[in-house]
Write an enzyme that holds these catalytic residues in place. Structure first.
Site, PDB file in Angstrom:
ATOM      1  N   THR A  63       0.727  -1.250   0.032  1.00  0.00           N
ATOM      2  CA  THR A  63       0.037  -0.091  -0.024  1.00  0.00           C
ATOM      3  C   THR A  63       1.040   1.213   0.142  1.00  0.00           C
ATOM      4  O   THR A  63       1.664   1.497   1.145  1.00  0.00           O
ATOM      5  CB  THR A  63      -1.001  -0.026   1.212  1.00  0.00           C
ATOM      6  OG1 THR A  63      -1.734  -0.950   1.045  1.00  0.00           O
ATOM      7  CG2 THR A  63      -1.808   1.171   1.270  1.00  0.00           C
ATOM      8  N   LYS A  69      -7.559   1.108  -2.942  1.00  0.00           N
ATOM      9  CA  LYS A  69      -6.964   0.991  -1.575  1.00  0.00           C
ATOM     10  C   LYS A  69      -7.358   2.033  -0.599  1.00  0.00           C
ATOM     11  O   LYS A  69      -7.737   1.881   0.453  1.00  0.00           O
ATOM     12  CB  LYS A  69      -5.686   0.439  -1.668  1.00  0.00           C
ATOM     13  CG  LYS A  69      -5.336  -0.053  -0.167  1.00  0.00           C
ATOM     14  CD  LYS A  69      -6.106  -1.266   0.433  1.00  0.00           C
ATOM     15  CE  LYS A  69      -5.250  -1.410   1.837  1.00  0.00           C
ATOM     16  NZ  LYS A  69      -3.971  -2.163   1.739  1.00  0.00           N
TER      17      LYS A  69
END
Length: 294
Positions: free
Chosen positions: A93, A168
């Site tokens: 991420t 995300k």
């Protein structure tokens, strides 16, 4: 398909294990060599001496690291060995802008790239039920599905490189709202003298139900904050969300509030605990002498 895996933390080690069980894993590498050696021995998979050596022995490279600087370092490390026969899949991420920078760098060697962050936490990694959010060329994704399917239950395509990270970011904003609500509600319940053993299944089975409440609600009430998803990592992710929101000239109260609360907890040494450690702050609101707003 020869798959190499870089980054063997809680998530990465389990993902690598599923790839090995599916017969997809060729070699692994981790910054801490002892971690890689232990996993390599358990899986019967060789450990590369360097990221570049791993890239040389594979045609698919999956990365799972903690931060933007880490993935950029890994890309620099493997770049000399990359060709148009390689595909790099980053499951970290990181910022959408960082993913776009990586895509541009790899395009110079005609190396295919997918930004493919995950949701599902350590439980999902262990069970092989992670959800993958992908940005990149859809044809590349179709070809790479066998490298993603062993550790996932869903693979969703969102458009060009960077959009996996944007998807995300949306997920992480919603997680912030859920952990705030769960911490508030269960603190309120405990302070009200309710039988939380009786209340918890009611909440889980009703409109207030969530995966976080189901998986970690009971542990939270016992002040067990063993990490499934570390608070400091969610803080890092919310800073990425904040960066994207700034580009849209928007500030979301949930994001700003959760960042502030996490920073207070991190300053007190709780950054390595689960995100449900937010309950520590919320319970303090109900304690004598602490009747103040956070």
């Amino acid at each position: 398909m020869r798959v190499g895996f870089i980054g063997l933390g809680v998530m990465g080690a389990n993902m690598a294990r599923h790839l090995a069980n599916a017969g997809q894993l060729t070699t692994i590498w981790n910054r801490t060599r002892a971690t890689a050696d232990e996993l390599g021995q358990a899986l019967g998979v060789p450990v590369a001496d360097s990221p570049a050596a791993l890239a040389k022995s594979c045609d698919v490279i999956i990365t799972c690291v903690s931060a933007d600087k880490d993935i950029l370092e890994m890309i620099d490390a493997i770049a000399p060995e990359l060709t148009d026969q390689h595909t790099v899949i980053d499951t970290s991420t990181v910022g959408a802008d960082t993913a776009e920078i990586i895509g541009e760098r790899l395009a110079k060697t005609k190396t295919a790239f997918l930004d493919a962050p995950l949701t599902g936490g350590s439980e999902g990694a262990e069970a092989g039920t992670l959800v993958v959010m992908v940005g990149g060329d859809e044809a590349v994704l179709d070809a790479m599905r066998p490298a993603l399917e062993p550790f996932s239950s869903r693979i969703s395509y969102f458009g060009p490189v960077g959009n996996g990270q944007r998807a995300k970011a949306v997920n992480q904003v919603i997680v912030a709202g859920i952990v705030q609500a769960v911490s508030d509600g269960l603190s309120f319940a405990a302070a009200s003298g309710l039988d939380t053993d009786e209340l918890l299944p009611v909440l889980i089975g009703g409109a207030a139900g969530s995966r976080l409440l189901e998986r970690r609600g009971a542990r939270l009430l016992e002040n067990d904050f063993a990490p499934g998803f570390k608070l400091a990592l969610h803080h890092k992710d919310l800073l990425l969300c904040q960066r994207l929101l700034k580009g849209l000239d928007v500030s979301l109260p949930t994001v700003e509030m959760t960042i502030k609360h996490y920073e207070r907890l991190m300053a007190d040494g709780y950054g390595e605990e689960d995100i449900t450690a937010l309950y520590r702050l919320k319970r303090a609101l109900f304690e004598t002498g602490n009747q103040r707003s956070l």
